[in-house]
Write a protein that holds these residues in place. Sequence first.
Motif, PDB file in Angstrom:
ATOM      1  N   GLN A 111     -24.985   1.497 -25.396  1.00 21.81           N
ATOM      2  CA  GLN A 111     -23.931   2.277 -26.273  1.00 21.81           C
ATOM      3  C   GLN A 111     -23.356   3.619 -25.816  1.00 21.81           C
ATOM      4  N   LYS A 117     -23.998  -0.448 -19.725  1.00 22.27           N
ATOM      5  CA  LYS A 117     -23.607  -1.869 -20.209  1.00 22.27           C
ATOM      6  C   LYS A 117     -23.539  -2.857 -18.986  1.00 22.27           C
ATOM      7  N   GLU A 150     -26.155  -8.125 -31.717  1.00 21.49           N
ATOM      8  CA  GLU A 150     -25.578  -6.580 -31.467  1.00 21.49           C
ATOM      9  C   GLU A 150     -25.721  -6.178 -30.083  1.00 21.49           C
ATOM     10  N   CYS A 154     -22.336  -5.497 -27.880  1.00 20.93           N
ATOM     11  CA  CYS A 154     -21.835  -4.327 -27.251  1.00 20.93           C
ATOM     12  C   CYS A 154     -21.475  -4.302 -25.886  1.00 20.93           C
TER      13      CYS A 154
END
Length: 263
Positions: A111, A117, A150, A154
Motif C-alpha cells: 500500500q 506493488k 485484499e 491492492c
Amino acid sequence: ENGKVILAVLHALWAVSVFDIHDNDNLTMALAKVEQSRALEAVLFSLQTHPVNLRILESGCDLIQRLSPMLPSRQPEVRSAVILFANSARSLDASTKAYHACLGALLSLCQLSDENKHEFANCRDELHNDICQVLISDASDLETKELICELYWCVSSVAGSTLGFIAKKIIDSMKYLPQNKQSSNYFEAACGTLTNLALDPENHMVLVDAGALTQIANAIQSFDFSDAVLSASCTALANLSTSSCIRSAIISHGGGSALVESM
C-alpha cells in the motif's frame, strides 16, 4: 541461540512504536530515529536469521505493519521486505498466526507505493499460485482468505496485466463461500480484484473462461444489502463489457437481469 532476546527486543520495539501520525513534530522525530537506527534492516536481519521461529516472524511482521506508514516507500530495504514476506507466506502454514501477520505486513508495504506493488506482482507465478491456493482450501478461515484478496486487490490496481492467471482461484473461491453479511468484505475484495484484472482487455477471456460472469452476477443478486460489493461487482461487469464480444455473454449469464434488479 539468541532467539529469546530477539523476541523480547521485537516486543519492546512494538510497544514503543505508538506514534500519533497527526503530531508532525513527534512524527518527524520518529521517522528520523527509525532511519538513523536502521531499524528496518535490523528487523529484516532478525527474521532472516531465525526463519523457523514463528513467534519471531509474527512479532517482526506485526512491527513492520505498525511502522509501515512511516517507512520511506522508496527505501531499498522496503522492497527487500516485500520479497522476504512473499517468500515467507508461500512456505508457512496458512492456519498459523505468523502467516496472517506476514500477509498483513505484505499488504501494508504494498500500500506504500506502486513500486512495492510491482515488486510483489513480479514474483514467480508459482509463488502467487501457492498463496492463492489458500483461497480454495477448506482448512483456511474466511479472515485469511479476505486478507489474501485484499492484497491482490491492492496489487492488481497497478499490475493487473501480469496477474490474470490468479483469476480462476479467486472465482472458484466465490463459488463455494456462503454469500452473507459475514462474507461481504471478502466478496468486495474478490470483485474488486476482478475489476482491476478486467481493466486489461487481454484478461477478459481468461476471466470469462474461469466463470467470472456467473459469479459476478450472483454477487450482485446476493449482496443487494452491500453498496461496497455492488459497486465492485457492477464495475467489474462494466470493465468486461468494453469487449464487444463479451456483452452478449454478460446477458446470457444473468448479468443484465442482476443489474436491473439491483437498481
